[in-house]
Design a protein around this motif. Structure first.
Motif, PDB file in Angstrom:
ATOM      1  N   LYS A 275      12.011 -56.564 -26.541  1.00  0.00           N
ATOM      2  CA  LYS A 275      12.657 -55.394 -26.932  1.00  0.00           C
ATOM      3  C   LYS A 275      12.008 -53.946 -25.532  1.00  0.00           C
ATOM      4  CE  LYS A 275      14.566 -57.407 -30.968  1.00  0.00           C
ATOM      5  NZ  LYS A 275      14.696 -56.944 -31.860  1.00  0.00           N
ATOM      6  N   SER A 276      10.726 -54.040 -25.875  1.00  0.00           N
ATOM      7  CA  SER A 276      10.077 -52.747 -25.076  1.00  0.00           C
ATOM      8  C   SER A 276      10.171 -52.849 -23.474  1.00  0.00           C
ATOM      9  CB  SER A 276       8.925 -52.615 -25.426  1.00  0.00           C
ATOM     10  OG  SER A 276       8.047 -51.401 -25.034  1.00  0.00           O
ATOM     11  N   LEU A 277      10.232 -53.957 -23.274  1.00  0.00           N
ATOM     12  CA  LEU A 277      10.030 -53.592 -21.427  1.00  0.00           C
ATOM     13  C   LEU A 277      11.201 -53.926 -21.322  1.00  0.00           C
ATOM     14  CD1 LEU A 277       8.510 -54.991 -19.234  1.00  0.00           C
ATOM     15  CD2 LEU A 277       8.983 -57.303 -19.675  1.00  0.00           C
ATOM     16  N   ALA A 278      12.514 -54.102 -22.000  1.00  0.00           N
ATOM     17  CA  ALA A 278      14.022 -54.225 -21.238  1.00  0.00           C
ATOM     18  C   ALA A 278      14.095 -52.729 -21.513  1.00  0.00           C
ATOM     19  CB  ALA A 278      15.095 -54.963 -22.511  1.00  0.00           C
ATOM     20  N   ILE A 279      14.341 -51.597 -22.324  1.00  0.00           N
ATOM     21  CA  ILE A 279      14.400 -50.308 -22.084  1.00  0.00           C
ATOM     22  C   ILE A 279      13.348 -49.589 -20.722  1.00  0.00           C
ATOM     23  CG2 ILE A 279      14.695 -48.389 -23.504  1.00  0.00           C
ATOM     24  CD1 ILE A 279      14.540 -50.103 -25.811  1.00  0.00           C
ATOM     25  N   ASN A 280      12.164 -50.063 -20.331  1.00  0.00           N
ATOM     26  CA  ASN A 280      10.869 -50.142 -19.793  1.00  0.00           C
ATOM     27  C   ASN A 280      10.632 -50.399 -19.145  1.00  0.00           C
ATOM     28  OD1 ASN A 280       9.358 -48.399 -18.038  1.00  0.00           O
ATOM     29  ND2 ASN A 280       7.982 -47.609 -19.988  1.00  0.00           N
ATOM     30  N   PRO A 281      11.555 -50.967 -17.938  1.00  0.00           N
ATOM     31  CA  PRO A 281      10.727 -52.129 -17.155  1.00  0.00           C
ATOM     32  C   PRO A 281       9.358 -51.656 -16.408  1.00  0.00           C
ATOM     33  CG  PRO A 281      13.299 -51.634 -16.999  1.00  0.00           C
ATOM     34  CD  PRO A 281      12.505 -50.593 -17.765  1.00  0.00           C
ATOM     35  N   ASN A 282       9.144 -50.754 -16.757  1.00  0.00           N
ATOM     36  CA  ASN A 282       7.612 -49.989 -15.743  1.00  0.00           C
ATOM     37  C   ASN A 282       6.803 -50.648 -16.508  1.00  0.00           C
ATOM     38  OD1 ASN A 282       9.249 -50.068 -13.070  1.00  0.00           O
ATOM     39  ND2 ASN A 282       9.802 -48.603 -13.889  1.00  0.00           N
ATOM     40  N   ASN A 283       6.734 -50.293 -18.075  1.00  0.00           N
ATOM     41  CA  ASN A 283       5.974 -50.539 -18.634  1.00  0.00           C
ATOM     42  C   ASN A 283       4.687 -51.906 -18.012  1.00  0.00           C
ATOM     43  OD1 ASN A 283       4.049 -50.716 -20.989  1.00  0.00           O
ATOM     44  ND2 ASN A 283       5.838 -49.657 -22.551  1.00  0.00           N
ATOM     45  N   GLU A 284       3.590 -51.252 -17.994  1.00  0.00           N
ATOM     46  CA  GLU A 284       2.842 -52.137 -17.564  1.00  0.00           C
ATOM     47  C   GLU A 284       1.026 -53.190 -18.595  1.00  0.00           C
ATOM     48  OE1 GLU A 284       1.729 -53.796 -14.849  1.00  0.00           O
ATOM     49  OE2 GLU A 284       3.541 -52.455 -13.911  1.00  0.00           O
ATOM     50  N   ARG A 285       1.441 -52.247 -19.760  1.00  0.00           N
ATOM     51  CA  ARG A 285       1.010 -52.051 -21.100  1.00  0.00           C
ATOM     52  C   ARG A 285       1.709 -53.796 -21.603  1.00  0.00           C
ATOM     53  NH1 ARG A 285       1.201 -47.342 -22.294  1.00  0.00           N
ATOM     54  NH2 ARG A 285       2.914 -47.506 -24.017  1.00  0.00           N
ATOM     55  N   VAL A 286       2.973 -53.118 -21.603  1.00  0.00           N
ATOM     56  CA  VAL A 286       3.814 -54.559 -22.162  1.00  0.00           C
ATOM     57  C   VAL A 286       4.254 -56.144 -21.183  1.00  0.00           C
ATOM     58  CG1 VAL A 286       6.225 -54.895 -23.097  1.00  0.00           C
ATOM     59  CG2 VAL A 286       5.549 -52.986 -23.167  1.00  0.00           C
ATOM     60  N   LYS A 287       3.600 -55.575 -20.560  1.00  0.00           N
ATOM     61  CA  LYS A 287       4.052 -56.667 -19.094  1.00  0.00           C
ATOM     62  C   LYS A 287       2.353 -57.888 -19.602  1.00  0.00           C
ATOM     63  CE  LYS A 287       6.668 -54.674 -15.530  1.00  0.00           C
ATOM     64  NZ  LYS A 287       7.211 -54.288 -13.708  1.00  0.00           N
ATOM     65  N   ILE A 288       1.294 -56.930 -19.536  1.00  0.00           N
ATOM     66  CA  ILE A 288      -0.254 -57.772 -19.698  1.00  0.00           C
ATOM     67  C   ILE A 288       0.305 -57.995 -21.040  1.00  0.00           C
ATOM     68  CG2 ILE A 288      -2.346 -57.489 -20.640  1.00  0.00           C
ATOM     69  CD1 ILE A 288      -1.972 -54.848 -18.061  1.00  0.00           C
ATOM     70  N   ALA A 289       0.596 -57.299 -21.767  1.00  0.00           N
ATOM     71  CA  ALA A 289       0.691 -58.131 -23.693  1.00  0.00           C
ATOM     72  C   ALA A 289       1.185 -59.430 -23.594  1.00  0.00           C
ATOM     73  CB  ALA A 289       0.952 -57.702 -24.692  1.00  0.00           C
ATOM     74  N   ILE A 290       2.492 -59.529 -22.964  1.00  0.00           N
ATOM     75  CA  ILE A 290       3.576 -60.707 -22.547  1.00  0.00           C
ATOM     76  C   ILE A 290       2.490 -61.733 -21.989  1.00  0.00           C
ATOM     77  CG2 ILE A 290       5.673 -61.522 -21.657  1.00  0.00           C
ATOM     78  CD1 ILE A 290       7.360 -58.657 -22.604  1.00  0.00           C
ATOM     79  N   ALA A 291       2.220 -61.646 -20.750  1.00  0.00           N
ATOM     80  CA  ALA A 291       1.135 -62.398 -19.900  1.00  0.00           C
ATOM     81  C   ALA A 291       0.383 -62.554 -21.047  1.00  0.00           C
ATOM     82  CB  ALA A 291       1.106 -61.688 -18.875  1.00  0.00           C
TER      83      ALA A 291
END
Length: 297
Positions: A275-291
């Motif tokens: 949900k966070s990434l959908a709002i801000n697709p450029n958030n690298e912290r969230v991308k790393i957490a999802i991975a």
């Protein structure tokens, strides 16, 4: 006679314990940055790296003399406890000003207790002596005013107007409302109701909180203070409430997801990270957490 002896032993032990408590304790944060922890005094702030910000801001501030005279008449009836962090920008700015006003008002510093807290995630805004327990210290600096042993009011993070104005409002009982009133509302409700009842009644608070909460950081910080003071269920619940108050803010979901991740609730954490990434697709912290979560599946 027996009771008198027991009282004497207890009183003596109390004195010895107080004297044994460390004072002006400094540790190295991350092995390189000095940080004060626990009870300190002005002398600790006037040396080493702390003096660079303390003395500069102390000497630069010129208190309102007329208002200081008014403060001087009433303030000695109070005791004050301050929580701050040597790592905190607001503390570096506001604490020297507060000291300057107290000294200009000839406030006896033996009626002032100053406590430095940590910003480590495991001891977030906590002191080694636990002085912050039960006091809702969610922002620093926090200046708490007591009279006859009872909290009268507090200044949170920075004055609403100026320190002189805010102090006068407090000691003249003019209905002073500190910053972050949304946190005060939630904390008072939690304290009064207990967590279980609060969960049942919290929906009724949401309309009021939507008016009071100026930004998502108010309750996200409060949720973290609860979470890292071993009140994890309450911290998670407040973080979840914050996503309702700020449904279009990426960080509201990230903050909740981080806490779900720590408590090993991976499915819920992943949902909120997405949900966070959908709002801000450029958030690298969230991308790393999802991975990281998907790598464990």
């Amino acid at each position: 006679m027996k009771n008198l002896i027991l009282f004497s032993i207890a009183f003596t032990f109390s004195i010895l314990t107080n004297y044994a408590q460390p004072f002006n304790t400094e540790i190295m944060q991350n092995g390189e940055t000095p940080m004060l922890l626990g009870k300190i005094n002005k002398e600790a702030l006037s040396v080493n790296t702390y003096s660079e910000w303390f003395l500069t801001n102390y000497e630069a501030y010129q208190p309102n003399k007329e208002k200081v005279v008014a403060i001087q008449k009433l303030l000695p009836q109070y005791t004050i406890t301050v929580f701050f962090g040597t790592w905190c920008g607001d503390s570096k700015k506001e604490l020297p000003i507060f000291y300057k006003i107290l000294e200009e008002a000839q406030f006896p510093l033996d009626r002032l207790t100053v406590i430095a807290v940590s910003n480590d995630s495991e001891n977030y805004k906590q002191s080694p002596g636990g002085e912050e327990e039960g006091l809702n210290i969610h922002r620093v600096p926090t200046f708490i005013f007591y009279k006859d042993g009872k909290e009268i009011n507090r200044i949170v993070e920075h004055p609403v107007n100026t320190f002189e104005d805010d102090i006068l409002q407090i000691i003249q009982d003019k209905g002073y409302v500190p910053n972050y009133n949304a946190v005060t509302i939630v904390n008072d409700a939690l304290t009064e109701m207990g967590f279980e009842k609060f969960q049942r009644k919290s929906k009724k608070l949401l309309p009021k909180l939507k008016k009071e909460a100026e930004h998502l950081g108010e309750l996200s910080t409060y949720s973290s203070v609860l979470f890292y003071s071993e009140r994890k269920a309450e911290g998670l619940y407040i973080a979840e409430m914050n996503t309702i108050l700020f449904p279009n803010e990426s960080y509201s979901y990230e903050n909740l997801a981080n806490k779900l991740y720590v408590t090993n609730q991976m499915e819920k954490a992943l949902l909120n990270y997405e949900k966070s990434l959908a709002i801000n697709p450029n958030n690298e912290r969230v991308k790393i957490a999802i991975a990281a979560i998907k790598g464990k599946e």
